[in-house]
Design an enzyme around this catalytic site. Sequence first.
Site, PDB file in Angstrom:
ATOM      1  N   HIS A  80       0.828  -0.735   0.006  1.00 60.58           N
ATOM      2  CA  HIS A  80      -0.174   0.447   0.116  1.00 60.58           C
ATOM      3  C   HIS A  80       0.887   1.534   0.157  1.00 60.58           C
ATOM      4  CE1 HIS A  80      -2.392  -2.146   0.118  1.00 60.58           C
ATOM      5  NE2 HIS A  80      -4.062  -1.126   0.307  1.00 60.58           N
ATOM      6  N   ASP A 142      -6.705   4.482  10.238  1.00 60.32           N
ATOM      7  CA  ASP A 142      -7.919   4.322   9.641  1.00 60.32           C
ATOM      8  C   ASP A 142      -8.152   3.477   8.070  1.00 60.32           C
ATOM      9  OD1 ASP A 142      -7.965   7.202   9.943  1.00 60.32           O
ATOM     10  OD2 ASP A 142      -7.208   8.535   8.899  1.00 60.32           O
ATOM     11  N   GLU A 256     -10.326  13.241  14.727  1.00 61.78           N
ATOM     12  CA  GLU A 256      -9.874  13.522  13.158  1.00 61.78           C
ATOM     13  C   GLU A 256     -10.499  15.161  12.368  1.00 61.78           C
ATOM     14  OE1 GLU A 256      -9.015  10.393  10.241  1.00 61.78           O
ATOM     15  OE2 GLU A 256      -7.676   9.643  11.801  1.00 61.78           O
TER      16      GLU A 256
HETATM   17  C1  LIG Z   1      -5.377   3.557   1.728  1.00 56.91           C
HETATM   18  C2  LIG Z   1      -4.917   3.757   2.168  1.00 56.91           C
HETATM   19  C3  LIG Z   1      -5.082   3.936   3.403  1.00 56.91           C
HETATM   20  C4  LIG Z   1      -3.674   4.454   4.278  1.00 56.91           C
HETATM   21  N1  LIG Z   1      -3.988   4.387   5.765  1.00 56.91           N
HETATM   22  C5  LIG Z   1      -3.342   5.516   6.563  1.00 56.91           C
HETATM   23  C6  LIG Z   1      -3.253   5.835   7.932  1.00 56.91           C
HETATM   24  O1  LIG Z   1      -4.538   5.735   8.203  1.00 56.91           O
HETATM   25  N2  LIG Z   1      -2.841   5.692   8.914  1.00 56.91           N
HETATM   26  C7  LIG Z   1      -1.337   5.588   8.641  1.00 56.91           C
HETATM   27  O2  LIG Z   1      -0.166   6.067   8.949  1.00 56.91           O
HETATM   28  N3  LIG Z   1      -1.325   5.001   7.160  1.00 56.91           N
HETATM   29  C8  LIG Z   1      -2.445   4.775   6.631  1.00 56.91           C
HETATM   30  N4  LIG Z   1      -1.848   4.573   5.209  1.00 56.91           N
HETATM   31  C9  LIG Z   1      -0.495   4.874   4.394  1.00 56.91           C
HETATM   32  C10 LIG Z   1       0.655   3.687   5.054  1.00 56.91           C
HETATM   33  O3  LIG Z   1       0.617   3.180   6.708  1.00 56.91           O
HETATM   34  C11 LIG Z   1       1.687   3.090   4.077  1.00 56.91           C
HETATM   35  O4  LIG Z   1       1.261   2.997   3.045  1.00 56.91           O
HETATM   36  C12 LIG Z   1       2.250   1.724   4.755  1.00 56.91           C
HETATM   37  O5  LIG Z   1       3.405   1.692   4.411  1.00 56.91           O
HETATM   38  C13 LIG Z   1       1.255   0.201   3.989  1.00 56.91           C
HETATM   39  O6  LIG Z   1       1.342  -0.927   4.547  1.00 56.91           O
HETATM   40  P1  LIG Z   1       1.793  -2.205   3.967  1.00 56.91           P
HETATM   41  O7  LIG Z   1       1.350  -2.843   4.612  1.00 56.91           O
HETATM   42  O8  LIG Z   1       0.935  -2.336   2.363  1.00 56.91           O
HETATM   43  O9  LIG Z   1       3.694  -2.308   3.672  1.00 56.91           O
HETATM   44  P2  LIG Z   1       4.127  -1.711   2.142  1.00 56.91           P
HETATM   45  O10 LIG Z   1       3.771  -0.428   1.419  1.00 56.91           O
HETATM   46  O11 LIG Z   1       3.780  -3.518   1.413  1.00 56.91           O
HETATM   47  O12 LIG Z   1       5.540  -1.712   2.841  1.00 56.91           O
HETATM   48  C14 LIG Z   1       6.388   0.131   3.374  1.00 56.91           C
HETATM   49  C15 LIG Z   1       7.264  -0.320   3.417  1.00 56.91           C
HETATM   50  O13 LIG Z   1       7.057  -0.747   4.629  1.00 56.91           O
HETATM   51  C16 LIG Z   1       8.563  -1.820   4.148  1.00 56.91           C
HETATM   52  N5  LIG Z   1       8.159  -3.038   4.766  1.00 56.91           N
HETATM   53  C17 LIG Z   1       6.649  -3.800   4.918  1.00 56.91           C
HETATM   54  N6  LIG Z   1       6.771  -4.216   6.108  1.00 56.91           N
HETATM   55  C18 LIG Z   1       8.196  -5.031   6.654  1.00 56.91           C
HETATM   56  C19 LIG Z   1       8.066  -6.266   7.496  1.00 56.91           C
HETATM   57  N7  LIG Z   1       7.667  -6.873   7.848  1.00 56.91           N
HETATM   58  N8  LIG Z   1      10.437  -5.025   8.054  1.00 56.91           N
HETATM   59  C20 LIG Z   1      10.551  -4.066   7.788  1.00 56.91           C
HETATM   60  N9  LIG Z   1      10.084  -3.555   6.555  1.00 56.91           N
HETATM   61  C21 LIG Z   1       8.911  -3.457   5.793  1.00 56.91           C
HETATM   62  C22 LIG Z   1       8.526  -1.519   2.788  1.00 56.91           C
HETATM   63  O14 LIG Z   1      10.088  -2.840   2.620  1.00 56.91           O
HETATM   64  C23 LIG Z   1       8.693  -0.712   2.439  1.00 56.91           C
HETATM   65  O15 LIG Z   1       9.353   0.213   2.529  1.00 56.91           O
HETATM   66  C24 LIG Z   1      -2.183   4.143   4.032  1.00 56.91           C
HETATM   67  C25 LIG Z   1      -2.399   4.141   2.680  1.00 56.91           C
HETATM   68  C26 LIG Z   1      -3.175   3.324   1.982  1.00 56.91           C
HETATM   69  C27 LIG Z   1      -3.520   2.491   0.574  1.00 56.91           C
END
Ligand SMILES: Cc1cc2nc3c(=O)[nH]c(=O)nc-3n(C[C@H](O)[C@H](O)[C@H](O)COP(=O)(O)OP(=O)(O)OC[C@H]3O[C@@H](n4cnc5c(N)ncnc54)[C@H](O)[C@@H]3O)c2cc1C
Length: 506
Positions: A80, A142, A256
């Site tokens: 994400h 969220d 918020e």
């Molecule tokens: C629809 C949507 C809603 C969102 N809402 C919020 C919100 O309310 N609050 C908020 O704070 N953020 C929010 N986000 C942002 C979100 O927190 C970040 O985009 C986060 O990186 C997404 O998590 P993911 O698990 O998909 O990680 P990824 O996008 O897959 O990874 C993000 C980063 O973390 C690293 N990573 C992933 N897993 C690990 C692990 N286990 N160990 C070490 N590194 C790792 C990856 O290499 C990359 O650098 C939102 C994003 C989206 C798309």
Amino acid sequence: MIAYFENLPRRLSAAAGEDDSNTSDETNNDDLKSFGRDFGGMVTSVPAAVIQPSTTDEVASAIRFARAKGFALAARGNGHSIHGQAGAAGGLVLDMRRLAGPIGLTGGPGGPCAVVPAGALWAEVLEWAVTKHRMAPPSWTDYLGLTVGGTLSNGGVSGQTFRHGPQVVNVSQLEVITGDGERRLCSPEAGEADLFFAVLGGLGQFGVITRAWIPLLPAPDAVKWIRVVYSDFARYASDAESLVNRYGPDSFDYLEGFAFVNGDDPVNGYGLVPLDSGRQTFDPDRLPQGSGPLLYCLELALHCRHADDKRAAEMLKPLGYVKGLEFCAKVSYVDFLSRVNHSEAEARENGTWDAPHPWLNIFVSACDIVDFDREVFRKILRRGVGGPMLVYPMLRRKWDQRMSVSVPDGEIFYLVALLRFARSPPAGPSAEEMMAENQAVVDRCRSAGYNYKLYLPHYRDQSQWAVHFGENGWSRFLDRKVRYDPAAILSPGQLIFSPEAPPHSR
Ligand SMILES: Cc1cc2nc3c(=O)[nH]c(=O)nc-3n(C[C@H](O)[C@H](O)[C@H](O)COP(=O)(O)OP(=O)(O)OC[C@H]3O[C@@H](n4cnc5c(N)ncnc54)[C@H](O)[C@@H]3O)c2cc1C
């Protein structure tokens, strides 16, 4: 461990010392390509291989293999990210969703904790904690379709942050595999405190988080959910700041807010406010004469332990919102935390979930937020962004400066989040146009000298990262990289280091 790869048949798992009976080399470009995309939909970084570990040991052996063979490696949560941060073009991707296994409950001096595999989604944590144990972590995002490891690598903010701090301060211990393939347990008290703080908000640079210990509190049954509308930003900000500064029985449990267009534009306007659009309507005749192009909606919630209607009404009394433009609903705690599911379903239905998402998240110091409203919201963004424009305050003292996340100075700062859900051209603007508007916002912050930091930052070269972290923060970041991932194989998609450009501590 299952590995999907192209042009690296069998060599990968064999070299990693794995039985390759589970390894598929027929898999195909489409699988690899899907791991080369993310929610942002603007960057393609096709990996050479995707590894699907089911145990911590498999994560460790994949990292040792990557290091031995000189591959970069990215842990991917649920993909994400917006700018390819979880990608590894030509390198290895660890599909952390495979490491989602069962969640455990443990006790301790600090109270009960969930022991969560890092690939679990927050939605899975909620389901487990509330239905099985009537408990819940205090701090959320969220949207809950994000992994625990992904948000802990960034921050994890929502309406509980002003009270409980971000998700990165609501974790007591981590299991991490560092860049040398070593498994380490780390916590502020039990050892490896520096690694613990490095990894939290560490953008995946110092190790792969495989498990997190997350403290739990009793879960409320229901939530009183409230939205009130302001036409004057200064009054909105002053009320929001006084509420986040309040702690005790007269504090809300969630705060918020967002800016929206003063008009009936179906995507950016009045329709964003009512909590039950079937029954509640927004009456613009209530607005004062001369209201500007944008209005502001403060969103509050009270947990049921003190969610009686009289109490909520008392707490709203001193606020300067437009009377008659208040909206309330009582919902279950799980429905409240899952409130974005409805928007996700709608966006999937109308195609905007799969369109590009040039999102921009900035933390702006409270001392600059009124000017930001005047110069950015009301000039650059006055027509809206095709989705929510969040703007709400949080307290700096609820963050821990030993962690890797960088936040602005001052006691209070705001999250400004431009969550664009535009239809693809010709129905909506192109991704390039939206990116250009984001750039104009950042340029304005810089030229006006605002005290700000990008949240979920994205930069293209090290000099920009150095500015982002500030002099001390950057030298600490470099030292930690040298200590925990000296070959710079981890998380290349952040564009901070690469195996070809490893760190040198100062
Ligand atoms: C629809 C949507 C809603 C969102 N809402 C919020 C919100 O309310 N609050 C908020 O704070 N953020 C929010 N986000 C942002 C979100 O927190 C970040 O985009 C986060 O990186 C997404 O998590 P993911 O698990 O998909 O990680 P990824 O996008 O897959 O990874 C993000 C980063 O973390 C690293 N990573 C992933 N897993 C690990 C692990 N286990 N160990 C070490 N590194 C790792 C990856 O290499 C990359 O650098 C939102 C994003 C989206 C798309």
